[in-house]
Design a protein around this motif. Structure first.
Motif, PDB file in Angstrom:
ATOM      1  N   TYR A 133       0.778  -1.088  -0.268  1.00  0.00           N
ATOM      2  CA  TYR A 133       0.152  -0.056   0.014  1.00  0.00           C
ATOM      3  C   TYR A 133       0.837   1.243  -0.034  1.00  0.00           C
ATOM      4  O   TYR A 133       1.807   1.522   0.759  1.00  0.00           O
ATOM      5  CB  TYR A 133      -0.862   0.007   1.395  1.00  0.00           C
ATOM      6  CG  TYR A 133      -1.887   1.112   1.531  1.00  0.00           C
ATOM      7  CD1 TYR A 133      -3.112   1.164   0.461  1.00  0.00           C
ATOM      8  CD2 TYR A 133      -1.787   2.242   2.170  1.00  0.00           C
ATOM      9  CE1 TYR A 133      -4.056   2.271   0.715  1.00  0.00           C
ATOM     10  CE2 TYR A 133      -2.582   3.238   2.482  1.00  0.00           C
ATOM     11  CZ  TYR A 133      -3.502   3.168   1.568  1.00  0.00           C
ATOM     12  OH  TYR A 133      -4.813   4.033   1.784  1.00  0.00           O
ATOM     13  N   ASN A 135       0.817   4.503   0.936  1.00  0.00           N
ATOM     14  CA  ASN A 135       0.122   5.654   1.475  1.00  0.00           C
ATOM     15  C   ASN A 135       0.373   5.537   3.041  1.00  0.00           C
ATOM     16  O   ASN A 135       0.585   4.736   3.498  1.00  0.00           O
ATOM     17  CB  ASN A 135      -1.417   5.831   0.823  1.00  0.00           C
ATOM     18  CG  ASN A 135      -1.830   7.230   1.381  1.00  0.00           C
ATOM     19  OD1 ASN A 135      -0.922   8.146   1.408  1.00  0.00           O
ATOM     20  ND2 ASN A 135      -3.258   7.407   1.263  1.00  0.00           N
ATOM     21  N   TYR A 239      10.672  16.477  -6.829  1.00  0.00           N
ATOM     22  CA  TYR A 239      10.930  15.121  -7.829  1.00  0.00           C
ATOM     23  C   TYR A 239      10.641  15.828  -9.362  1.00  0.00           C
ATOM     24  O   TYR A 239       9.759  16.632  -9.536  1.00  0.00           O
ATOM     25  CB  TYR A 239      10.189  14.068  -7.389  1.00  0.00           C
ATOM     26  CG  TYR A 239       8.840  14.239  -7.398  1.00  0.00           C
ATOM     27  CD1 TYR A 239       7.963  14.548  -8.568  1.00  0.00           C
ATOM     28  CD2 TYR A 239       8.052  14.807  -6.129  1.00  0.00           C
ATOM     29  CE1 TYR A 239       6.370  14.461  -8.194  1.00  0.00           C
ATOM     30  CE2 TYR A 239       6.630  14.990  -6.197  1.00  0.00           C
ATOM     31  CZ  TYR A 239       5.976  14.699  -7.287  1.00  0.00           C
ATOM     32  OH  TYR A 239       4.469  15.046  -7.023  1.00  0.00           O
ATOM     33  N   GLU A 261      -9.517  17.577  -8.404  1.00  0.00           N
ATOM     34  CA  GLU A 261      -8.654  16.461  -7.908  1.00  0.00           C
ATOM     35  C   GLU A 261      -8.042  16.820  -6.379  1.00  0.00           C
ATOM     36  O   GLU A 261      -8.065  18.082  -6.173  1.00  0.00           O
ATOM     37  CB  GLU A 261      -7.408  15.946  -8.757  1.00  0.00           C
ATOM     38  CG  GLU A 261      -7.939  15.869 -10.366  1.00  0.00           C
ATOM     39  CD  GLU A 261      -8.808  14.552 -10.383  1.00  0.00           C
ATOM     40  OE1 GLU A 261      -9.246  14.098  -9.516  1.00  0.00           O
ATOM     41  OE2 GLU A 261      -9.334  14.420 -11.545  1.00  0.00           O
ATOM     42  N   ASP A 262      -7.859  15.701  -5.793  1.00  0.00           N
ATOM     43  CA  ASP A 262      -7.233  15.917  -4.341  1.00  0.00           C
ATOM     44  C   ASP A 262      -7.821  16.938  -3.578  1.00  0.00           C
ATOM     45  O   ASP A 262      -7.164  17.863  -3.112  1.00  0.00           O
ATOM     46  CB  ASP A 262      -5.912  16.089  -4.584  1.00  0.00           C
ATOM     47  CG  ASP A 262      -5.055  16.535  -3.507  1.00  0.00           C
ATOM     48  OD1 ASP A 262      -5.019  15.958  -2.631  1.00  0.00           O
ATOM     49  OD2 ASP A 262      -3.976  17.393  -3.263  1.00  0.00           O
ATOM     50  N   ASP A 263      -9.181  16.794  -3.541  1.00  0.00           N
ATOM     51  CA  ASP A 263      -9.957  17.875  -2.561  1.00  0.00           C
ATOM     52  C   ASP A 263      -9.664  19.108  -2.758  1.00  0.00           C
ATOM     53  O   ASP A 263      -9.721  20.086  -1.981  1.00  0.00           O
ATOM     54  CB  ASP A 263      -9.708  17.278  -1.153  1.00  0.00           C
ATOM     55  CG  ASP A 263     -10.267  16.088  -0.789  1.00  0.00           C
ATOM     56  OD1 ASP A 263     -11.539  15.929  -0.999  1.00  0.00           O
ATOM     57  OD2 ASP A 263      -9.435  15.152  -0.297  1.00  0.00           O
ATOM     58  N   HIS A 267      -2.864  18.960  -1.278  1.00  0.00           N
ATOM     59  CA  HIS A 267      -1.571  18.536  -1.324  1.00  0.00           C
ATOM     60  C   HIS A 267      -0.549  19.176  -2.323  1.00  0.00           C
ATOM     61  O   HIS A 267       0.684  19.207  -2.465  1.00  0.00           O
ATOM     62  CB  HIS A 267      -1.240  17.133  -1.806  1.00  0.00           C
ATOM     63  CG  HIS A 267      -2.068  16.346  -0.489  1.00  0.00           C
ATOM     64  ND1 HIS A 267      -3.267  15.669  -0.520  1.00  0.00           N
ATOM     65  CD2 HIS A 267      -1.218  15.563   0.597  1.00  0.00           C
ATOM     66  CE1 HIS A 267      -3.393  15.038   0.329  1.00  0.00           C
ATOM     67  NE2 HIS A 267      -2.490  14.941   1.286  1.00  0.00           N
TER      68      HIS A 267
ATOM     69  N   THR B   7      -9.829   8.095 -11.962  1.00  0.00           N
ATOM     70  CA  THR B   7      -8.654   9.020 -11.651  1.00  0.00           C
ATOM     71  C   THR B   7      -8.537   8.772 -10.174  1.00  0.00           C
ATOM     72  O   THR B   7      -9.567   8.969  -9.440  1.00  0.00           O
ATOM     73  CB  THR B   7      -8.831  10.322 -12.054  1.00  0.00           C
ATOM     74  OG1 THR B   7      -8.903  10.374 -13.355  1.00  0.00           O
ATOM     75  CG2 THR B   7      -7.608  11.366 -11.475  1.00  0.00           C
ATOM     76  N   SER B   9      -6.458  10.442  -6.704  1.00  0.00           N
ATOM     77  CA  SER B   9      -5.937  11.479  -6.449  1.00  0.00           C
ATOM     78  C   SER B   9      -5.723  11.517  -4.805  1.00  0.00           C
ATOM     79  O   SER B   9      -6.554  10.764  -4.020  1.00  0.00           O
ATOM     80  CB  SER B   9      -6.722  12.739  -6.987  1.00  0.00           C
ATOM     81  OG  SER B   9      -7.754  13.405  -6.283  1.00  0.00           O
ATOM     82  N   GLY B  10      -5.046  12.258  -4.310  1.00  0.00           N
ATOM     83  CA  GLY B  10      -4.810  12.590  -3.191  1.00  0.00           C
ATOM     84  C   GLY B  10      -3.836  11.584  -2.516  1.00  0.00           C
ATOM     85  O   GLY B  10      -2.784  11.276  -3.048  1.00  0.00           O
ATOM     86  N   LEU B  15      -0.381  12.379  -5.416  1.00  0.00           N
ATOM     87  CA  LEU B  15       0.225  12.152  -6.661  1.00  0.00           C
ATOM     88  C   LEU B  15      -1.158  11.418  -7.240  1.00  0.00           C
ATOM     89  O   LEU B  15      -1.779  10.569  -6.639  1.00  0.00           O
ATOM     90  CB  LEU B  15       1.069  10.840  -6.780  1.00  0.00           C
ATOM     91  CG  LEU B  15       2.624  11.261  -6.254  1.00  0.00           C
ATOM     92  CD1 LEU B  15       3.494  10.062  -6.146  1.00  0.00           C
ATOM     93  CD2 LEU B  15       3.031  12.396  -7.224  1.00  0.00           C
ATOM     94  N   TYR B  48      -7.218   8.291  -0.375  1.00  0.00           N
ATOM     95  CA  TYR B  48      -7.185   8.499  -1.769  1.00  0.00           C
ATOM     96  C   TYR B  48      -8.618   8.984  -2.007  1.00  0.00           C
ATOM     97  O   TYR B  48      -9.769   8.785  -1.280  1.00  0.00           O
ATOM     98  CB  TYR B  48      -7.073   7.301  -2.474  1.00  0.00           C
ATOM     99  CG  TYR B  48      -5.530   6.943  -2.563  1.00  0.00           C
ATOM    100  CD1 TYR B  48      -4.565   7.958  -3.097  1.00  0.00           C
ATOM    101  CD2 TYR B  48      -5.091   5.362  -2.186  1.00  0.00           C
ATOM    102  CE1 TYR B  48      -3.258   7.530  -2.920  1.00  0.00           C
ATOM    103  CE2 TYR B  48      -3.807   5.370  -2.171  1.00  0.00           C
ATOM    104  CZ  TYR B  48      -2.817   6.175  -2.637  1.00  0.00           C
ATOM    105  OH  TYR B  48      -1.554   5.878  -2.706  1.00  0.00           O
ATOM    106  N   THR B  49      -8.994   9.852  -2.988  1.00  0.00           N
ATOM    107  CA  THR B  49     -10.214  10.066  -3.753  1.00  0.00           C
ATOM    108  C   THR B  49     -10.387   9.614  -5.076  1.00  0.00           C
ATOM    109  O   THR B  49      -9.450   9.687  -5.721  1.00  0.00           O
ATOM    110  CB  THR B  49     -10.482  11.590  -3.633  1.00  0.00           C
ATOM    111  OG1 THR B  49     -10.696  11.773  -2.360  1.00  0.00           O
ATOM    112  CG2 THR B  49     -12.104  11.803  -4.379  1.00  0.00           C
TER     113      THR B  49
END
Lengths: 350, 100
Positions: A133, A135, A239, A261-263, A267, B7, B9-10, B15, B48-49
């Motif tokens: 995993y 994360n 990176y 994306e990503d709320d 991030h 998709t 994300s998070g 990434l 993740y989302t």
């Protein structure tokens, strides 16, 4: 239940030897097989139980319990090390235990805060979550760490700043409770990065000008062209890799990223307040957790923030905290104001 | 058939990754009908989302609700799976849509 031809004692030796020889894939495989041995499960559950209420002593020392999800996605998993017990020999377990202790020490010694909630809340973590995993996360009650896939990511407990990052999500939840979306979400993320790197600096005894200002250093394998997940001093440069792409963090409000994306890019846009903190900390100098870190902590706990506070509101809270700490004409306060203006944010007024 | 993009994300690394696959219209409608309703915002941080897009429809599913049914869909979309059009995209470039 899968049957294994390799007996449990041999699997345990494989785990230990493979980890010692840096063979994580072999260790993972052996650990999974070991975890599926019912006799081992039963024995471990008898030996180590989670904390009970009567175990709690002084609220000024940590109460850590590390559990093993045994490659499943079920938490909390099997308790494998709790407060005061000797090292387990499992790097993920022992790194989580030490990292929680280092994070507790920063908040206790620098900010007189006892644990996540300020009242000595036990610190719980789960390691070996899922299979390979990639994360680590805070689930509202505990920190959870994956082992990584071994190709892009190493195990997530390997980075002290990531452990500090996750635990700080708990501190934010118990204080300003910033909503996890848009600018307030990016502030939530930034605060976790700020105190995550301060945990590392505090542990290493580093001054601001000696620090890397990297979040998640050592997390990428050697196959990745990158130093860390994020650079607070130079967002967008952590990176640049054929598989991962280029670090997307902006360093200035002009490059704020609008995305679904990503709320809402929590991030990504955290790079802007991250850079403001690093700039102010280096300008003030000395130990960042004692100076600008204390100002950021005062802003977080001031009661001036609301769940949807934006960058300018938070910046204003830090400037007022700097005035209270150093005086309204102090050069340190001016350094905080300058840092926010350098990243394109005018600190808001109360 | 309908083209679907997943998709993710998070995550603490922030990434994004995307995968594609083709679904029968009936299966897509079935997936839409099992999408979780709005609930209290989760207290999870750094999870993740997943966003699943098909034409002008988008399903947003937090990792805490990413059950075996959704995992099965993702497995089918991963590269190398037989019988599916599977493309592992590079991460999106979020700087492509800056504020004016």
């Amino acid at each position: 239940m899968r049957c294994s031809i390799v007996p449990p004692y041999l699997l345990a030796r494989i785990v230990a030897a493979a980890e010692e020889r840096a063979m994580p894939a072999a260790a993972r495989a052996a650990r999974r097989a070991l975890a599926e041995t019912p006799m081992v499960h039963a024995a471990r559950r008898r030996e180590i139980l989670p904390f009970a209420a009567e175990d709690f002593g002084s609220p000024r020392s940590p109460r850590r319990t590390i559990s093993d999800a045994e490659s499943t996605e079920t938490v909390p998993g099997v308790p494998v090390r709790r407060e005061g017990e000797t090292a387990s020999g499992d790097p993920a377990v022992d790194e989580a235990y030490e990292g929680l202790g280092a994070t507790f020490a920063l908040f206790d010694e620098a900010y007189d805060r006892s644990s996540i909630d300020g009242r000595g809340l036990p610190l719980d973590a789960t390691v070996h979550y899922g299979e390979e995993y990639d994360n680590a996360f805070w689930n509202g009650e505990r920190m959870v760490f994956g082992d990584g896939d071994g190709e892009v990511f190493r195990r997530f407990t390997i980075s002290l700043s990531v452990i500090g990052h996750e635990l700080t999500h708990g501190v934010t939840q118990h204080t300003a409770n910033l909503a996890y979306s848009g600018q307030s979400g990016a502030l939530n993320e930034s605060l976790s990065d700020v105190f995550g790197v301060l945990v590392e600096q505090h542990r290493r005894g580093q001054n601001a000008d000696e620090a890397s200002w990297l979040v998640g250093e050592g997390l990428f394998t050697e196959a990745v062209h990158g130093r860390a997940l994020r650079s607070m001093a130079a967002p967008g440069t952590a990176y640049d890799d054929p598989l991962l792409g280029q670090d997307p963090q902006p360093a200035h409000m002009d490059q704020y990223v609008q995305t679904d994306e990503d709320d809402g890019g929590v991030h990504i846009n955290s790079g802007i307040p991250n850079r403001a903190f690093a700039l102010a900390a280096v300008a003030v100098g000395g130990r960042a957790w004692e100076g600008v870190g204390a100002v950021w902590y005062a802003a977080l706990t001031s009661g001036e923030l609301v769940p949807d506070s934006d960058f300018a509101s938070f910046a204003g809270a830090t400037v007022r905290a700097a005035s209270r700490r150093w005086g309204s004409a102090a050069v340190e306060r001016e350094a905080v104001v300058d840092a926010w203006r350098t990243v394109g944010i005018e600190p808001g007024r109360a | 058939m309908i083209s679907v993009t997943i998709t993710r994300s998070g995550g603490v690394a922030g990434l994004s990754r995307s995968w594609h696959l083709l679904l029968e219209h009936e299966e897509w409608r079935r997936l839409c009908s099992r999408t979780p309703m709005d609930e209290e915002p989760p207290r999870d941080r750094d999870r993740y989302t997943y966003r699943i897009r098909a034409r002008d429809e988008v399903l947003v599913i937090p990792e805490s609700r990413w059950d075996d049914g959704w995992r099965g869909l993702l497995e089918r979309a991963r590269p190398g799976e037989p019988g599916e059009e599977a493309v592992d995209d590079p991460p999106e470039d979020p700087t492509a849509a800056p504020l004016p």
